[in-house]
Design an enzyme around this catalytic site. Structure first.
Site, short mmCIF file in Angstrom:
data_model
loop_
_atom_site.label_atom_id
_atom_site.label_comp_id
_atom_site.label_asym_id
_atom_site.label_seq_id
_atom_site.Cartn_x
_atom_site.Cartn_y
_atom_site.Cartn_z
N MET A 1 25.57 -13.68 -13.07
CA MET A 1 25.11 -12.30 -12.87
C MET A 1 25.63 -11.72 -11.56
SD MET A 1 23.37 -10.49 -15.03
CE MET A 1 21.93 -11.11 -15.88
N PHE B 1 20.12 -20.66 -13.05
CA PHE B 1 21.58 -20.66 -13.19
C PHE B 1 22.13 -19.27 -13.52
CE2 PHE B 1 22.97 -20.06 -17.60
CZ PHE B 1 21.76 -20.09 -18.28
N LYS B 2 21.28 -18.37 -13.99
CA LYS B 2 21.77 -17.05 -14.39
C LYS B 2 22.38 -16.28 -13.22
CE LYS B 2 19.33 -16.55 -18.68
NZ LYS B 2 18.32 -17.64 -18.76
N ASP B 3 21.97 -16.64 -11.99
CA ASP B 3 22.56 -15.99 -10.81
C ASP B 3 24.07 -16.23 -10.74
OD1 ASP B 3 20.23 -14.91 -9.61
OD2 ASP B 3 19.72 -16.87 -8.77
#
Ligand SMILES: *Cc1c(COP(=O)(O)O)cnc(C)c1O
Length: 459
Positions: A115, A110-112
């Protein structure tokens, strides 16, 4: 929209200032003076908007003068153009469990989602300001890969990522080290994750060094990352749960960034009944919610490494709210944490927190059992972080209720956990095309001078 620090509300900042700073000079976290409130109607209209359109709408309420309308539009659209799912986020329903798939970005976590937006924002601002920066970050796996993917091939940015040598999975390492981009520098530190994090902190507080190299950070305390993550809470409601006005979200939690975005969405008007903090055996938040005592212990390695954290930085932001914006109180407890190693939350405030949040903790053997059970019933493999968030569905209060579980990573990133749970070998998906690519990284001793010299030699 102006911003203040949780430890000093006298100084007001613009979005652009807090974007570059990340953390306030007084050690506090930035928060908007007020959350933007949406009407019920505005939220329902989101059902006609795409993920990108909702994101753009929400960001426009927080970015002030920083971007023109068409710039923001371009930032958001570029951020999501490489996702493998057209909707960006999808929801799959298994009886009362709704898995919110947040892993369709380039590095399968999920960090995409946040980011990629940061990457586009940096690009826009650095071109306008004619600046160059050096981003330095430590990673236990997922953050590094997401950051490298978002910042690679950018002439205005160098990115240095420190990971603990031999202590991350092959898949996680390859996602970082097979980028052939000239502005990406992977450093394997002979030490553990805490050592990496300490080296980065030491460079940040060395103001001569950090000013000299124009150093910037992208960890999860950056407010822009929080805003980007509120989008999927609204999207899930508007597209998949309109008639449900008692939403329950269960969120695999480490640094409290993802779940804090849910809290912000609630403050902005989304009808969320409960946010469930799911932890692994590093359960500082679960202990805190259930006892009132916030006391970090030693970090334990687990099958869900991205949650192996003992200090949940973003928690300071909700406490600031529950303390009715009393910055002196925040300063007092943060001092207690620093000098006494813990702080306590009074009963009446703890009860308020429990109206919004619930908390669970899940050790490795429970995690494996949940992965196994979910596979047996549904033929779906969930990753070990997501598994911790499924635990709540067995609790009496939650049985038969619709629960939205954030699926924070694709299971193929964690083959060891899957092998342990299902005795299955997991192949890395071919579309990532990294198995045979050449890896590039430097192994460096856990020594601040060696790191600084390496960085200086590359910029
Ligand atoms: C980072 C991460 C988490 C924890 O998110 P926080 O915002 O730090 O609470 C959970 N699951 C996965 C897969 C992650 O990469």
């Amino acid at each position: 929209m102006k911003y203040v620090s949780t430890r000093n509300s006298n100084i007001k900042y613009s979005f652009e200032e807090i974007f570059f700073k990340g953390l306030a000079d007084d050690g506090g976290l930035f928060i908007p003076e007020n959350f933007y409130k949406l009407s019920k109607d505005e939220i329902l209209k989101f059902s006609k908007l795409s993920f990108q359109e909702i994101s753009e709408f929400i960001f426009s309420k927080y970015t002030g003068e920083t971007f023109k309308k068409d710039e923001l539009n371009q930032i958001i659209n570029n951020a999501y153009k490489n996702f493998r799912c057209q909707k960006i986020v999808d929801v799959k329903k298994y009886k009362n469990i709704n898995l919110v798939q947040l892993f369709h970005g380039p590095t399968l976590a999920f960090k995409d989602i946040a980011m990629q937006v940061l990457g586009q924002m940096y690009n826009n601002l650095l071109i306008k300001n004619k600046k160059k920066i050096n981003i330095i970050t430590a990673t236990s796996g997922d953050t590094g890969a997401a950051a490298i993917n978002a910042f690679k091939d950018n002439e205005k940015i160098n990115i240095f990522v420190l990971h603990p040598n031999n202590k991350i999975s092959d898949v996680q390492r390859k996602l970082m080290t097979t980028t052939a981009s000239k502005n990406v520098f992977n450093i394997a530190i002979n030490g553990n994750f805490d050592d990496c994090q300490n080296l980065v902190k030491e460079m940040f507080v060395d103001s001569i060094f950090s000013k000299k190299i124009n150093m910037s950070g992208v960890n999860s305390i950056n407010w822009a990352r929080i805003v980007a993550q509120t989008t999927y809470y609204f999207f899930v409601y508007a597209h998949f749960a309109k008639s449900n006005n008692d939403l329950i979200f269960s969120v695999p939690t480490g640094n409290f960034g993802d779940i804090y975005a849910g809290y912000v969405a609630k403050k902005m008007g989304l009808p969320i009944k409960k946010l469930v903090i799911a932890t692994n055996k590093n359960n500082i938040l679960e202990r805190c919610i259930n006892s009132g005592e916030y006391k970090p212990q030693k970090v334990n390695e687990s099958l869900s490494p991205s949650m192996d954290i003992q200090v949940s930085s973003n928690f300071e932001r909700v406490l600031y709210d529950y303390f009715k914006k009393d910055e002196n109180k925040i300063k007092t407890i943060m001092n207690d944490l620093k000098f006494k190693g813990l702080f306590n939350i009074e009963k009446n405030i703890l009860n308020k927190i429990k109206e919004d949040f619930d908390a669970t903790c899940c050790d490795d053997s429970e995690t494996c059992k949940i992965i196994r059970d979910f596979y047996d019933y549904n033929q779906i493999i969930v990753d070990p972080h997501t598994a911790t968030a499924l635990k709540i569905s067995n609790y009496q209060d939650y049985k038969n209720k619709q629960i939205f579980v954030l699926e924070t990573a694709h299971h193929c990133k964690f083959p060891i956990a899957i092998k342990k749970s299902l005795n299955k070998e997991i192949d890395f998906p071919n579309f990532l095309n990294i198995n045979n690519s050449e890896e590039k990284f430097e192994v460096i001793e856990n020594d601040i001078h060696s790191i600084k010299n390496y960085i200086l030699s590359k910029i």
